[in-house]
Design a protein around this motif. Structure first.
Motif: not given
Length: 266
Positions: A106-108, A110-116, A233-240
């Motif tokens: 369930n780790v996710n 946010t759009e804000n984290e990706i944009n930063q 790419f950023l979404y997958k990387t930050l989730v990891s």
């Protein structure tokens, strides 16, 4: 190879997350041992689920394995200490991985984290770096290998092939600079990003592998990567990264919760 050397300790967390939790439909029974749809689904690689030919082959193989298991049980092999140890190790590995998947699924982000992150690193994704990476075991030979890297790539490969692969290896690497930043770490990114075409890095210790590396930049060119591709790419990387952080915190808590006892072998 660079990716393997730098990330040998990372855990890939996907193997059990698609498994259903219900028992599943029973397909057949062999002397009281049920074979279910769920058991076949667990053994079917992604991309082949729903393929009747693959399912039939897996069922055939699994049926043979159940027959052999049944014979082993009847002949008392399950009482052997070496087999008990193998079953224990396998069970621990499977259950521990399943436990982690349950905690991490369930780790996710946010759009804000990706944009930063996008705002900070988007310029890196516009460049692709073509390199030669030379790995070596003996730090006293760094100057020798550095001299070798001043030669054209075919000469480098020819000379390295004359040596033991346990001592030295060489590989070309072409990678987007943004991916280098997130995949190889900020320190290695800074080394590569500060090299000009034709320049060779100072020796880089690869602590997890025990090897050293020298990097020569062959070319720097523009790379066309869309913003949506970068965000994906950023979404997958930050989730990891979040999963790794959560895994580490879970393990730290469990090390405190459960008692460790040293047992003397004397």
């Amino acid at each position: 190879m660079l990716r393997k050397l730098l990330f040998a300790g990372l855990i890939i967390l996907v193997s059990l997350m698609s498994c259903k939790k219900e028992k599943g439909k029973v397909i057949t029974k062999i002397d009281g041992i049920s074979i279910t749809e769920q058991e076949l689904d667990i053994q079917t690689p992604e991309g082949f689920k729903g393929d009747p030919r693959v399912r039939e082959e897996i069922l055939k193989q699994y049926t043979n394995e159940v027959l052999l298991y049944k014979a082993s049980k009847d002949e008392g092999l399950l009482n052997r200490e070496d087999l008990k140890a193998q079953i224990k190790v396998t069970t621990i590995k499977v259950v521990s991985q399943y436990y982690l998947n349950e905690k991490l699924q369930n780790v996710n982000v946010t759009e804000n984290e990706i944009n930063q992150e996008l705002q900070k690193t988007k310029p890196y994704f516009s460049k692709k770096i073509e390199m030669v990476v030379l790995y070596y075991a003996d730090p006293s030979k760094a100057s020798k290998y550095r001299e070798l890297l001043y030669n054209p790539y075919p000469v480098i490969v020819s000379e390295v092939n004359k040596l033991s692969p346990q001592e030295v290896q060489v590989a070309p690497l072409s990678e987007n600079l943004g991916i280098i930043y997130y995949t190889y770490g900020e320190n290695l990114f800074n080394i590569i990003n500060n090299l000009k075409i034709g320049e060779i890095s100072d020796p880089i210790p690869l602590e997890q592998s025990g090897y050293y590396a020298l990097i020569k930049v062959l070319n720097i060119k523009k790379d066309e990567v869309s913003e949506n591709e970068i965000k994906d790419f950023l979404y997958k990387t930050l989730v990891s990264l979040k999963q790794i952080q959560l895994r580490d915190s879970i393990l730290n808590a469990l090390q405190t919760k459960y008692k460790f006892s040293e047992v003397s072998t004397r």
